[in-house]
Design a protein around this motif. Structure first.
Motif, PDB file in Angstrom:
ATOM      1  N   ARG A  19       6.459  -1.078  -8.377  1.00 49.21           N
ATOM      2  CA  ARG A  19       6.349   0.316  -8.028  1.00 49.21           C
ATOM      3  C   ARG A  19       4.930   0.189  -8.656  1.00 49.21           C
ATOM      4  O   ARG A  19       4.699  -0.698  -9.338  1.00 49.21           O
ATOM      5  N   PRO A  20       3.838   1.267  -8.350  1.00 46.69           N
ATOM      6  CA  PRO A  20       4.140   2.009  -6.874  1.00 46.69           C
ATOM      7  C   PRO A  20       3.194   1.390  -5.749  1.00 46.69           C
ATOM      8  O   PRO A  20       3.026   2.067  -5.175  1.00 46.69           O
TER       9      PRO A  20
ATOM     10  N   ASP B 138       7.238  12.963 -11.755  1.00 43.75           N
ATOM     11  CA  ASP B 138       7.569  12.616 -11.458  1.00 43.75           C
ATOM     12  C   ASP B 138       7.025  11.605  -9.828  1.00 43.75           C
ATOM     13  O   ASP B 138       7.026  12.552  -9.008  1.00 43.75           O
ATOM     14  N   ALA B 139       6.724  10.159  -9.434  1.00 44.01           N
ATOM     15  CA  ALA B 139       6.787   9.809  -7.608  1.00 44.01           C
ATOM     16  C   ALA B 139       5.163   9.941  -7.452  1.00 44.01           C
ATOM     17  O   ALA B 139       4.921   9.910  -7.269  1.00 44.01           O
TER      18      ALA B 139
ATOM     19  N   ALA C 226       0.933   3.986   2.258  1.00 44.45           N
ATOM     20  CA  ALA C 226      -0.962   3.893   3.183  1.00 44.45           C
ATOM     21  C   ALA C 226      -0.529   4.816   4.111  1.00 44.45           C
ATOM     22  O   ALA C 226      -1.569   5.921   4.707  1.00 44.45           O
TER      23      ALA C 226
ATOM     24  N   ALA D  57       2.461   8.577  -9.134  1.00 45.11           N
ATOM     25  CA  ALA D  57       2.123   7.627  -8.838  1.00 45.11           C
ATOM     26  C   ALA D  57       2.444   6.496  -7.561  1.00 45.11           C
ATOM     27  O   ALA D  57       1.295   6.104  -6.757  1.00 45.11           O
ATOM     28  N   GLU D  58       3.041   7.339  -7.255  1.00 50.09           N
ATOM     29  CA  GLU D  58       3.301   7.084  -4.995  1.00 50.09           C
ATOM     30  C   GLU D  58       2.665   7.414  -4.363  1.00 50.09           C
ATOM     31  O   GLU D  58       2.127   6.924  -3.172  1.00 50.09           O
ATOM     32  N   ARG D  59       2.645   9.085  -4.891  1.00 49.37           N
ATOM     33  CA  ARG D  59       1.571  10.005  -4.230  1.00 49.37           C
ATOM     34  C   ARG D  59       0.285   9.141  -4.115  1.00 49.37           C
ATOM     35  O   ARG D  59      -0.415   9.218  -3.757  1.00 49.37           O
TER      36      ARG D  59
ATOM     37  N   HIS E 126       1.805  17.806  -5.009  1.00 49.32           N
ATOM     38  CA  HIS E 126       3.296  17.419  -5.295  1.00 49.32           C
ATOM     39  C   HIS E 126       3.755  19.039  -6.558  1.00 49.32           C
ATOM     40  O   HIS E 126       4.898  18.472  -6.234  1.00 49.32           O
TER      41      HIS E 126
ATOM     42  N   LYS F 209      -0.616   6.384  -5.064  1.00 50.07           N
ATOM     43  CA  LYS F 209      -1.381   4.810  -4.231  1.00 50.07           C
ATOM     44  C   LYS F 209      -1.291   4.972  -2.339  1.00 50.07           C
ATOM     45  O   LYS F 209      -1.768   4.479  -2.329  1.00 50.07           O
ATOM     46  N   ARG F 210      -0.229   5.780  -2.816  1.00 52.49           N
ATOM     47  CA  ARG F 210      -0.640   6.059  -0.948  1.00 52.49           C
ATOM     48  C   ARG F 210      -1.062   6.815  -0.404  1.00 52.49           C
ATOM     49  O   ARG F 210      -1.893   6.477   0.769  1.00 52.49           O
ATOM     50  N   GLY F 211      -2.087   7.275  -1.271  1.00 54.13           N
ATOM     51  CA  GLY F 211      -3.380   8.390  -0.880  1.00 54.13           C
ATOM     52  C   GLY F 211      -4.656   7.413  -1.071  1.00 54.13           C
ATOM     53  O   GLY F 211      -5.658   7.819  -0.923  1.00 54.13           O
TER      54      GLY F 211
ATOM     55  N   TRP G 198       7.515   8.630   0.807  1.00 52.34           N
ATOM     56  CA  TRP G 198       7.409   6.876   0.496  1.00 52.34           C
ATOM     57  C   TRP G 198       8.404   6.052   0.520  1.00 52.34           C
ATOM     58  O   TRP G 198       8.348   5.602  -0.782  1.00 52.34           O
TER      59      TRP G 198
ATOM     60  N   GLU H 228       0.710  -1.149  -0.176  1.00 51.56           N
ATOM     61  CA  GLU H 228       0.087   0.186   0.161  1.00 51.56           C
ATOM     62  C   GLU H 228       0.848   1.180  -0.125  1.00 51.56           C
ATOM     63  O   GLU H 228       0.669   2.354   0.550  1.00 51.56           O
ATOM     64  N   CYS H 229       2.642   0.909  -0.361  1.00 48.62           N
ATOM     65  CA  CYS H 229       2.984   2.826  -0.334  1.00 48.62           C
ATOM     66  C   CYS H 229       3.251   3.134   0.579  1.00 48.62           C
ATOM     67  O   CYS H 229       2.523   4.291   0.295  1.00 48.62           O
TER      68      CYS H 229
ATOM     69  N   PHE I   4       0.827   7.119   6.004  1.00 47.82           N
ATOM     70  CA  PHE I   4       0.302   8.549   5.684  1.00 47.82           C
ATOM     71  C   PHE I   4      -0.775   9.076   6.560  1.00 47.82           C
ATOM     72  O   PHE I   4      -0.712   9.981   6.591  1.00 47.82           O
ATOM     73  N   PHE I   5      -1.748   7.616   6.551  1.00 49.56           N
ATOM     74  CA  PHE I   5      -3.314   8.499   7.011  1.00 49.56           C
ATOM     75  C   PHE I   5      -2.861   8.849   8.537  1.00 49.56           C
ATOM     76  O   PHE I   5      -3.884   9.591   9.191  1.00 49.56           O
TER      77      PHE I   5
END
Lengths: 350, 350, 350, 350
Positions: free
Chosen positions: C128-129, B222-223, A92, B225-227, B69, B229-231, C74, A89-90, A95-96
């Motif tokens: 990734r991601p 850039d990144a 998450a 995608a991670e942001r 971002h 997913k992480r959200g 991340w 979940e990268c 983060f949350f």
């Protein structure tokens, strides 16, 4: 021969029909519509108690919002080292959760054991304020290895957590598969066994994008509405996510869809075992892990079979002998016997 | 007589059809499917340059991910004091942005003026490291007041921001309404005028739940995608969100849907003005703000008209005289002439 | 008989004198004073290259600010499972890093081995991601077990990290003890061996409260001033923290103070070993871990000896036999031979 | 002629002496020492009730930790638009508070008025969960403009906040100056007037680096120890920060030091007023804001006077006529009459 993920399936017909039906007319946004209200009552019926429920679009959101709500930023969430929340979940939950910490704990076949949890509690915690506080135990049901916690196993783990003042979260992305297998009621498989908050997934089970965070103690959900909105997870045309869940829960649709997935996994495992390719873990949900000879693997891929090579048994790497790959085969509500049989025939045709 | 929000409308038929069609067969999850790939290319065509695009389910997610971002945690996002991001997203930009700051700036009719931005820059920034850094200018197009920035207005504001090293974000939850009104190309209305990143909304315009963050310079993504997913904002059955956007963009569907909403707003405004109830701001998109006598307001509500009483003209509270309420009337792709006419007839029947 | 921590010692006389001297007259606040400017040049001399240096009041702040600056939210920071940053900073790195993840890796005697790092990289990253990105390798020098990485060991680990695009951080709360033991220059023990950013501690070494984050590539420090201020770690009367460091670095004071601590640890270990109480790990800095019979432990405590019982050898619990406790004895710049000898006499008097 | 900041002064002799005395012997770290325990009791005496107190090294840390503890991430802190927390802490409250929002409110002479707070509450809040929740009212005492809230003004503002369920924070970086001016007890000037949590500063008042977060309801401080540690603000050699505060509070030292600063500001203001350079706001603490002719300003600077040109009266820019600059003159415990008189003589010598 689609065994890559239950996410690769589409939407179950009954759920898609409900979506289309929900499109009639206008409806007030953000969950104040009649359909959502009705669904909220339905959840309380299904779980046999008043619950607070928050719908979101992804399982990662459900887990992260739930864990963040149960742990302070200086808290730890104990989970299996292969749990989706820690592995896929990268970050998450961190983060949350304002920088909470996930503590991964090893356990055979994707399941946590009380002893391992006790050892982790002993090792990592206790010196305030230098060490973070154990806040949540998160169990994945069914597990990432395709196994299922028995009710008494959940109760034992939850009891241990509660003794330490921790909350119990269940990642139920495949809750349906587990309940269908256990033959228990949803209540028995959750709060009656000690679960405080459930991430109840419908997406893998046949919805388009519908997950629910279910608080069995509604008081605990205070300000969860703000947390969800702030996370960007309050869907505006909310009736459509509610409609998916309503159809999912109607007439035991969710259990029927899950039962098909489970049955197809059983069928696949039985056939593979018959040709000396036994599953490495008990097949209790809709996932089969099996070691395949490299040559067979390549042949299957060439023939169009979809599945992932995995490293999930890394705790025991020796069990994948040289010349073999470990693969994960996932069935879904949409998997057919013919698809299984075609795959099995390919395997046997060597 | 549904004028509460464009979110109260359902899904436009062409988009719902596309959703149903997308359900055929299996598709790899998380955006690696063919439909998503095709849509990504389509976005580049629509905007006449290579773009990086990230689909999400809500406008709040699109805004918050984009702003986070573009700004460091110690950065400021300058926006109108009534912008959705500051007024109605429960702090999502601050959450995603690690505690960045939104600086609300007043401006007539929902639009920012260069002079006000220059004044804010002068007032709040400059003393490093005691003061945060101005990082982003965020414009809402069409604005929350139903007005539209002209191309040269965007260019002037973007130029000012770029001079100061700031990025330019556009909250385009109603980008379609603005483009339809401007008669410009999407490129002209965005990057050619200086927009760096666009939150491009389809939901209010007729989709079920589909928003896009569009980076006009893919390197900047850039990144991301991670942001995302992480959200928790990477949808697993991604083909369905892509399908919505594909149908939205096909054959200028998005502009046609928006044009209907705009036309209905015009019709409403014209009729109201004819009975001495002129809109308080120019009607340039699909929103009409008008002062109604309290008695008329009550009669309309009793007759089943849906709309919100608002306080948006707080910068000039005197203009709502005693005995009046200020109301917001929103039209949508689904609003019909007969609905407008029924409402107007009620108004006139006093 | 104070062996609880090097934090229990007070301030070394030369440093306290410098503090008192710095009190003459006024000085501009927040680090714009002449003393701070002079110290910044001094750091560049000590490390034989231009560095960017940021002073803060605690080691936790230095570590957390450094790690947060080197990793995206991340990202993952790989460190020893007993590293202070993961074990005793209450999640400060996660907090400052916007929810980054610390990945603890086991290693004998507090030191990381390349093989273990490679295995962790293999296991936790790559998809990734869905998975976070490996961003930083953090080494503690001297380690929490009182051992010291040799220069070539640092170089090998740093090389591995750099190959993977990771930055290398050194937690040097006891950097002085390590450098004094290695007989290397500060440059050799840091950037020449591949360290990118150093948390350089003076507090444990004899200062009141003074730690430095040293960037060997000043460009990398961009916006670190904002990060520090935002963390509440920009001291207003900055000359006093600079004065501490200036006295610490003057005339090799830091190495002399550390050498005393190291020598006292050696003396302690030698004496204990002579009565069959050998240290469980090599004594290479100012910390001695030793197993004491429970009865002896109680007698020492009763006699007023201060030290902590610890669980640090949890990776090999069997080595603490029943009836024994594992204790940590820490010496400091202020530890005297007579204090050691008194303690040893007590041990021998059984 | 040092009037740049009270931070430019050094350490008051009594406090420096206490620091030196505290260096005798060893002491357990992290606040478990006898001196800290004694100081904690002393705080309760000073405030005439049991309080929970947390010492930190900077005022920004005190404010940010306090505000973060009083507000959820989706909360708002209402403060004056010139408050240090919003204007000069680089977003520290947002960072510590997980992305909370500071809402700046204008107010004459640095002071908030109930009517303006009520208007802000009306404007920005109310629509859950789309809008954040008002959580804290933060008052700066003495204010950034050098004015002081009277006890009944505090009580009125606090009453308004409490009615709305908000907590009341006081930024008391110059609490000593305010208390000295008010002639009230510390209790009267804080909790008896409705303050829930106080950032009590000693640094500007004569300490080296010592600030306290004081919770008047200790229950509210639950887990603040973790929050402080996690922020890197738990000083290891804690006795030295406690020693500063002990000396500050002993024998009304803090009030005597503040009284000198206030008296010097009065003297400065009186003299300036006598030559038609009256302060623009009442001089109630240790700060004088005055408009100087540009030529005079340049002459003073050339003669070695230190002070800042400021823009703080931006709410009424017209009051700085062309050819004038607005300057801020700050006195401190160390300011002497001769320094004032030298400055005044220069002014008069035109």
């Amino acid at each position: 021969m689609e065994f890559a993920s239950d996410n690769a399936a589409g939407v179950a017909p009954a759920i898609l029909d409900a979506l289309v039906r929900a499109n009639a007319g206008c409806a007030i946004a953000y969950g104040h519509d009649a359909l959502t209200r009705r669904l909220e009552r339905r959840f309380s019926e299904v779980f046999e108690r008043d619950v607070a429920v928050f719908l979101v679009g992804t399982g990662t959101a459900a887990n992260a919002l739930a864990l963040a709500h149960l742990s302070p930023p200086w808290g730890a969430v104990l989970c299996h080292s292969e749990a989706h929340a820690i592995a896929h979940e990268c970050g998450a939950p961190e983060f949350f959760g304002g920088g909470l910490r996930l503590v991964g704990i090893e356990g055979e076949a994707g399941k946590l054991q009380p002893r391992a949890i006790a050892a982790a509690l002993e090792r990592h915690f206790g010196l305030r304020p230098h060490q973070i506080l154990p806040a949540v135990l998160s169990l994945t049901q069914a597990s990432e290895c395709g196994t299922v916690y028995q009710i008494d196993e959940i109760a034992a783990l939850a009891g241990l957590a509660h003794e330490r003042g921790m909350a119990v979260h269940m990642d139920g992305a495949r809750f349906a598969n587990a309940v269908a297998r256990l033959g228990a009621t949803p209540a028995e498989a959750s709060w009656r066994a000690g679960v405080d908050v459930l991430s109840f997934g419908a997406t893998k089970g046949g919805a388009l994008a519908a997950e629910a965070v279910v608080f069995f103690d509604p008081v605990r959900a205070d300000a969860m509405a703000e947390r969800r909105k702030r996370g960007g997870h309050l869907v505006s045309k909310h009736r459509f996510i509610a409609a998916q869940f309503e159809a999912f829960l109607a007439n035991d649709q969710w259990l029927k869809l899950a039962a098909n997935a489970n049955r197809m996994a059983d069928r696949l495992a039985t056939h593979l075992a018959s040709v000396k390719l036994p599953p490495i873990w008990p097949v209790e949900a809709n996932i089969v892990f099996v070691r395949l000879p490299q040559a067979l693997h390549e042949r299957l891929q060439d023939a169009g079979a979809h599945y992932y090579v995995t490293h999930t048994d890394r705790t025991a790497p020796a069990i994948v002998p040289s010349g073999y790959v470990l693969v994960r085969l996932v069935t879904s509500f949409a998997t057919t016997e013919s698809s299984i049989d075609k795959f099995v025939a390919l395997v046997k045709s060597t």
